[in-house]
Design an enzyme around this catalytic site. Structure first.
Site, PDB file in Angstrom:
ATOM      1  N   HIS A  10       1.079  -1.170  -0.050  1.00 29.99           N
ATOM      2  CA  HIS A  10      -0.074   0.143   0.571  1.00 29.99           C
ATOM      3  C   HIS A  10       0.683   1.369   0.149  1.00 29.99           C
ATOM      4  O   HIS A  10       2.197   1.325   0.233  1.00 29.99           O
ATOM      5  CB  HIS A  10      -1.252  -0.299   1.444  1.00 29.99           C
ATOM      6  CG  HIS A  10      -0.061   0.128   2.436  1.00 29.99           C
ATOM      7  ND1 HIS A  10       0.321   1.240   2.989  1.00 29.99           N
ATOM      8  CD2 HIS A  10       0.166  -0.344   3.499  1.00 29.99           C
ATOM      9  CE1 HIS A  10       0.788   0.988   3.703  1.00 29.99           C
ATOM     10  NE2 HIS A  10       0.880  -0.438   4.169  1.00 29.99           N
ATOM     11  N   CYS A  11       0.684   2.514  -0.551  1.00 29.62           N
ATOM     12  CA  CYS A  11       0.843   3.755  -0.439  1.00 29.62           C
ATOM     13  C   CYS A  11       0.498   3.708   1.086  1.00 29.62           C
ATOM     14  O   CYS A  11      -0.738   3.151   1.447  1.00 29.62           O
ATOM     15  CB  CYS A  11       0.612   4.293  -1.990  1.00 29.62           C
ATOM     16  SG  CYS A  11       1.918   3.783  -3.186  1.00 29.62           S
ATOM     17  N   TRP A  12       0.071   5.271   0.826  1.00 27.32           N
ATOM     18  CA  TRP A  12      -0.458   6.520   2.018  1.00 27.32           C
ATOM     19  C   TRP A  12      -1.345   6.037   1.097  1.00 27.32           C
ATOM     20  O   TRP A  12      -2.854   6.337   2.223  1.00 27.32           O
ATOM     21  CB  TRP A  12       0.309   7.500   1.955  1.00 27.32           C
ATOM     22  CG  TRP A  12      -0.659   8.920   3.029  1.00 27.32           C
ATOM     23  CD1 TRP A  12      -1.644   9.893   2.250  1.00 27.32           C
ATOM     24  CD2 TRP A  12      -0.894   8.251   4.166  1.00 27.32           C
ATOM     25  NE1 TRP A  12      -2.452  10.514   3.701  1.00 27.32           N
ATOM     26  CE2 TRP A  12      -2.323   9.695   4.070  1.00 27.32           C
ATOM     27  CE3 TRP A  12      -1.266   7.433   5.044  1.00 27.32           C
ATOM     28  CZ2 TRP A  12      -2.487   9.430   5.833  1.00 27.32           C
ATOM     29  CZ3 TRP A  12      -1.455   7.175   6.633  1.00 27.32           C
ATOM     30  CH2 TRP A  12      -2.751   8.285   7.083  1.00 27.32           C
ATOM     31  N   TYR A  39      -3.638   3.087   3.220  1.00 24.06           N
ATOM     32  CA  TYR A  39      -3.102   3.022   4.299  1.00 24.06           C
ATOM     33  C   TYR A  39      -4.203   4.074   5.156  1.00 24.06           C
ATOM     34  O   TYR A  39      -4.453   3.505   6.000  1.00 24.06           O
ATOM     35  CB  TYR A  39      -1.664   3.257   5.006  1.00 24.06           C
ATOM     36  CG  TYR A  39      -1.847   3.363   5.819  1.00 24.06           C
ATOM     37  CD1 TYR A  39      -1.807   1.769   6.568  1.00 24.06           C
ATOM     38  CD2 TYR A  39      -1.975   4.252   7.624  1.00 24.06           C
ATOM     39  CE1 TYR A  39      -2.120   1.258   8.120  1.00 24.06           C
ATOM     40  CE2 TYR A  39      -1.659   4.053   8.738  1.00 24.06           C
ATOM     41  CZ  TYR A  39      -2.064   2.560   8.988  1.00 24.06           C
ATOM     42  OH  TYR A  39      -2.159   2.307  10.394  1.00 24.06           O
TER      43      TYR A  39
END
Length: 183
Positions: A10-12, A39
């Site tokens: 995942h990324c932010w 996230y």
């Protein structure tokens, strides 16, 4: 598990970097899942789980009454439980931090709790009566409110038996640490 080649990335906010890493890991034989929305979306899901109206039965009793031991026996008997002290890495008492690993962050505690709540949300869940604070961890207010309005099964254990349980649980801990916790 060395044999498990599953991974979640995942990324932010679920952007291009996580997609590129997922693609690259896929080339190396990993079973990759990407968290859509990143996230940030996951944390929103976590916070939503903590506001649901769960069907708890709260196991209450004075210190030393064996609530945690009974909670785990209930699990062995096929009941759904959530062990807040285990998730918080703290036994919930004044001595609860002694000989325990570091507590998770508040955020990690909430993430783990949300997962357990989600996995058990259709069932009655047994949970031990705790104060709103377990060591350095605070139970989220909405979750705490749900616990407070749930039915309670209170263990009535004679004082002498509770005292024996406390001595068995904490009697071998380092004296200095016990003294520091009392002071």
């Amino acid at each position: 598990d060395k044999e498990d080649k599953s991974i979640i990335v995942h990324c932010w906010r679920g952007g291009m970097r996580s997609g590129a890493v997922a693609w690259l890991l896929g080339l190396y034989g990993f079973n990759v899942q990407k968290i859509e929305g990143g996230y940030k979306a996951y944390r929103n899901w976590v916070l939503e789980q903590l506001t649901q109206d769960y069907k708890f039965t709260v196991l209450g009793g004075y210190t030393g009454s064996g609530k945690t031991k009974l909670l785990h026996q209930l699990e062995k008997d096929g009941n759904k439980i959530i062990d807040l002290e285990k998730i918080a890495e703290h036994k919930g008492s004044s001595f609860g931090h002694i000989n325990m690993p570091l507590q998770p962050t508040q955020e990690m505690f909430e993430n783990i709790l949300a997962k357990e709540l989600f996995e058990n949300h259709l069932n009655e869940i047994w949970i031990e009566d705790e104060s709103q604070r377990i060591g350095q961890i605070n139970l989220p207010q909405t979750f705490w409110s749900t616990i407070r309005k749930s039915k309670v099964k209170f263990l009535e254990i004679p004082f002498e038996e509770r005292l024996k349980n406390v001595i068995d649980e904490y009697g071998d801990l380092p004296k200095e640490e016990l003294q520091d916790a009392i002071l």
